[in-house]
Design an enzyme around this catalytic site. Structure first.
Site, PDB file in Angstrom:
ATOM      1  CB  CYS A 324      -0.952   0.007   1.199  1.00 47.73           C
ATOM      2  SG  CYS A 324      -0.117  -0.077   2.795  1.00 47.73           S
ATOM      3  CD  GLU A 358      -3.286  -1.654  -1.609  1.00 48.50           C
ATOM      4  OE1 GLU A 358      -3.318  -2.653  -0.892  1.00 48.50           O
ATOM      5  OE2 GLU A 358      -3.614  -0.525  -1.222  1.00 48.50           O
TER       6      GLU A 358
END
Length: 366
Positions: A324, A358
């Site tokens: 992330c 991401e």
């Protein structure tokens, strides 16, 4: 972009910028062009949190501008699911003129699923009493009479009141199979359900024809572990948060999966156990040596992998890494690329119209 307006006409341009940025960041480690997975352009967020503003008799949701810190009224929120938008209106209507529910209310949190279930948490700067419970029960019943499958929770300092339950069950179609995931209020869940499906299907695709077992660190409610179980002989997964471990155990049973073992411990502790540095009571009855883990899956927090875990994962022939925060991924790759090469690279547009990216990489031993 404002909370009530999404620049959907700019979606393609912002996605192209992210692809170019990720490719540039990954250039020292890979010449691959990222596989790109698009988000819905609106109604993609399954959870949202709002402060409440009391303005005379009026009451409304607000957010704060990240730059100016100024207050922004939010009556609709197109980034969030249709169910959240419906509930936002219904909650304000139900709370505005009810003193027991409105007094000292400062925040409302919404958690929803594609299966149209919701948990709504009301946060207070006051003690919650029986009058509050009765008013909240009446509101919940009124919402359900409107066809809304909703559970209400009241929170205050050292207090949590569940009218019936603090979880909802998501149902996701993943590569031809429905997966059931229990999601617990105030625990981590993937915010973009459509993107989560694509991430799970990508992870399944890159691990097809796998040999041996899978080890997962930071497994949460079993989101990836359970979906990937069909590709491996066995799955061993670690998680530290008690509610997530409990949800993962429920999800194992709900999905009739018999080859996944969840251990409640931190990744750092598991590294010590694997290396024989320490013994843990929690591992009694689990023979780590009988697992033949050819693949390790990591989905670490924004800070990435710590140096000890970096060394540990290098011992595995394949590393599947969901990140992330590509900046900490690249920092980890400075070490991991000494022993592994990047064989797959994907960009998941989890948070459209933001700088956030991401991504996923599959690393194979040199």
């Amino acid at each position: 972009m404002t909370p009530e307006h999404l620049p959907t006409e700019q979606y393609e341009a912002q996605l192209a910028e992210k692809v170019a940025r990720l490719q540039s960041m990954m250039a020292p480690f890979s010449g691959l062009v990222p596989e790109v997975f698009r988000s819905p352009v609106s109604h993609y967020r399954m959870r949202a949190e709002f402060r409440l503003w009391h303005d005379g008799d009026d009451l409304y949701h607000i957010m704060f501008d990240q730059q100016t810190k100024s207050r922004i009224r939010v009556d609709t929120f197109p980034a969030a699911s249709q169910l959240i938008n419906t509930l936002m209106k219904a909650m304000i209507a139900g709370v505005r003129d009810n003193h027991a529910l409105r007094h000292k209310l400062f925040q409302i949190d919404y958690l929803t699923t594609l299966s149209n279930q919701a948990v709504v948490s009301l946060l207070y700067h006051k003690k919650l009493d029986e009058e509050w419970r009765e008013a909240a029960t009446a509101l919940r019943d009124a919402l359900r009479a409107q066809g809304l499958n909703v559970h209400l929770i009241g929170r205050a300092t050292k207090t949590k009141i569940e009218l019936d339950q603090d979880y909802i069950d998501e149902r996701l179609p993943v590569a031809g199979k429905e997966m059931i995931y229990r999601q617990v209020e105030n625990s981590f869940t993937q915010p973009n359900a459509a993107m989560n499906i694509q991430m799970l299907e990508w992870a399944l695709e890159v691990t097809k024809d796998s040999k041996g077992d899978l080890l997962e660190l930071y497994c949460g409610n079993g989101n990836f572990s359970l979906a990937l179980a069909r590709n491996f002989d066995r799955v061993l997964a670690t998680e530290i948060a008690k509610p997530s471990v409990a949800a993962a155990q429920y999800n194992i049973a709900a999905n009739h999966i018999d080859n996944v073992q969840i251990i409640r411990m931190a990744a750092e502790e598991f590294t010590q156990a694997m290396n024989g540095v320490r013994e843990f009571n929690r591992l009694q009855g689990i023979d780590l040596k009988r697992y033949q883990c050819e693949t390790i899956f990591v989905d670490p927090p924004r800070s990435g992998l710590d140096s000890e875990t970096e060394k540990m994962v290098q011992a595995y022939p394949r590393i599947l890494y969901i990140s992330c925060n590509p900046e900490t991924l690249c920092k980890n790759l400075e070490t991991l690329s000494q022993t592994h090469t990047v064989s797959r690279l994907a960009l998941f547009d989890q948070f459209p119209y933001t700088h956030h990216m991401e991504c996923g990489v599959l690393l194979t031993a040199r």
